[in-house]
Design a protein around this motif. Structure first.
Motif, PDB file in Angstrom:
ATOM      1  N   GLY A  82      23.872 -46.688  22.526  1.00 34.34           N
ATOM      2  CA  GLY A  82      23.238 -45.604  21.728  1.00 34.34           C
ATOM      3  C   GLY A  82      24.476 -44.674  20.929  1.00 34.34           C
ATOM      4  O   GLY A  82      25.439 -45.065  21.361  1.00 34.34           O
ATOM      5  N   ALA A  83      23.939 -43.812  20.152  1.00 31.81           N
ATOM      6  CA  ALA A  83      25.052 -42.952  19.569  1.00 31.81           C
ATOM      7  C   ALA A  83      25.890 -42.239  20.520  1.00 31.81           C
ATOM      8  O   ALA A  83      25.059 -41.434  21.524  1.00 31.81           O
ATOM      9  N   ALA A  84      27.181 -42.061  20.534  1.00 36.46           N
ATOM     10  CA  ALA A  84      27.761 -41.361  21.435  1.00 36.46           C
ATOM     11  C   ALA A  84      27.490 -39.841  21.475  1.00 36.46           C
ATOM     12  O   ALA A  84      27.534 -39.608  22.700  1.00 36.46           O
ATOM     13  N   GLU A  85      27.359 -39.417  20.565  1.00 38.19           N
ATOM     14  CA  GLU A  85      27.060 -38.016  20.455  1.00 38.19           C
ATOM     15  C   GLU A  85      25.937 -37.498  21.352  1.00 38.19           C
ATOM     16  O   GLU A  85      25.865 -36.630  22.170  1.00 38.19           O
ATOM     17  N   GLN A  86      24.836 -38.309  21.330  1.00 37.95           N
ATOM     18  CA  GLN A  86      23.601 -38.113  21.859  1.00 37.95           C
ATOM     19  C   GLN A  86      23.742 -38.491  23.465  1.00 37.95           C
ATOM     20  O   GLN A  86      23.495 -37.624  24.261  1.00 37.95           O
ATOM     21  N   VAL A  87      24.481 -39.576  23.717  1.00 33.54           N
ATOM     22  CA  VAL A  87      24.852 -40.047  25.377  1.00 33.54           C
ATOM     23  C   VAL A  87      25.756 -38.986  25.903  1.00 33.54           C
ATOM     24  O   VAL A  87      25.245 -38.712  26.919  1.00 33.54           O
ATOM     25  N   ILE A  88      26.711 -38.403  25.154  1.00 32.69           N
ATOM     26  CA  ILE A  88      27.460 -37.508  25.905  1.00 32.69           C
ATOM     27  C   ILE A  88      26.701 -36.220  26.316  1.00 32.69           C
ATOM     28  O   ILE A  88      26.818 -35.538  27.331  1.00 32.69           O
ATOM     29  N   ALA A  89      25.771 -35.813  25.319  1.00 28.95           N
ATOM     30  CA  ALA A  89      25.137 -34.676  25.687  1.00 28.95           C
ATOM     31  C   ALA A  89      24.155 -34.876  26.777  1.00 28.95           C
ATOM     32  O   ALA A  89      23.836 -33.867  27.412  1.00 28.95           O
ATOM     33  N   ASN A  90      23.975 -35.966  27.048  1.00 33.45           N
ATOM     34  CA  ASN A  90      22.792 -36.196  28.260  1.00 33.45           C
ATOM     35  C   ASN A  90      23.506 -37.011  29.474  1.00 33.45           C
ATOM     36  O   ASN A  90      22.635 -37.209  30.259  1.00 33.45           O
ATOM     37  N   LEU A  91      24.521 -37.036  29.418  1.00 36.37           N
ATOM     38  CA  LEU A  91      25.023 -37.594  30.633  1.00 36.37           C
ATOM     39  C   LEU A  91      25.052 -36.448  31.881  1.00 36.37           C
ATOM     40  O   LEU A  91      25.082 -35.305  31.997  1.00 36.37           O
TER      41      LEU A  91
END
Length: 212
Positions: free
Chosen positions: A116-125
């Motif tokens: 997925g998009a990195a920005e979204q993944v980072i926010a949900n780690l």
């Protein structure tokens, strides 16, 4: 992209640790089956990443931009048995190849693949702290990724950003959009007093950033 003289690069390749068999196979398959295979880290840069990871002895690594998993595997070489590398790949079509490559290198238990998009993944780690971060994704967002992960990196942790010499354009007279963006990133990191920084002229340039 190699910025060093070809003869010098060959000499460096021949005088570092040999490329593991699994990575040799991934290297070949990438060049045979994947568009833009030059995005692969390759033998020498892979050994640099492996050594940096082993020196850091990280327990948690974050990689932004997996591609075919070559650098992921190199970074995983420095993890302890209970260590984990979280890696983010935007292209969901790479999933099957990535899982096969991680299994080939026998590191699949240490890798958490996020699509997925990195920005979204980072926010949900779920992970709150990382010892080492490798940024090697869409170059226009490198500064954004740096800012998003900075507070997640422990004091003394290492952030590595790839392609910061951008085929030599950043220290030339080029002013296309990508070159200007990468030049801005380098200048901003150079002025950042929260970190120690050093650019290594490895392949297309590796920016090493140690958080104080």
């Amino acid at each position: 992209m190699e910025i060093l003289d070809g003869a010098l690069q060959t000499y460096l390749d021949n005088h570092c640790e040999p490329e593991p068999e699994a990575l040799q196979a991934i290297n070949r398959e990438t060049h045979l089956k994947v568009l833009k295979p030059n995005m692969l880290s390759g033998h020498y840069q892979g050994r640099v990443l492996s050594m940096l990871s082993k020196m850091m002895q990280p327990k948690r690594i974050l990689e932004i931009g997996t591609f075919t998993g070559y650098a992921t595997i190199c970074l995983a070489e420095g993890l302890p048995d209970d260590g984990i590398i979280h890696t983010i790949e935007v292209n969901r079509e790479m999933e099957e190849m990535l899982k096969n490559n991680f299994a080939l290198a026998d590191v699949e238990k240490k890798i958490r693949l996020h699509l997925g998009a990195a920005e979204q993944v980072i926010a949900n780690l779920d992970e709150k702290t990382f010892d080492l971060v490798f940024i090697d994704a869409d170059k226009k967002n490198n500064l954004l990724y740096f800012e998003l992960i900075f507070d997640k990196v422990r004091s003394g942790g290492l952030i590595i950003i790839d392609n910061v010499l951008w085929k030599g354009k950043v220290y030339g007279n080029e002013n296309d959009a990508d070159t200007v963006t990468i030049r801005k990133l380098n200048d901003q990191i150079a002025a950042d007093t929260r970190v120690e920084k050093l650019i290594l002229p490895v392949r297309d340039g590796l920016l090493l950033i140690k958080k104080k």
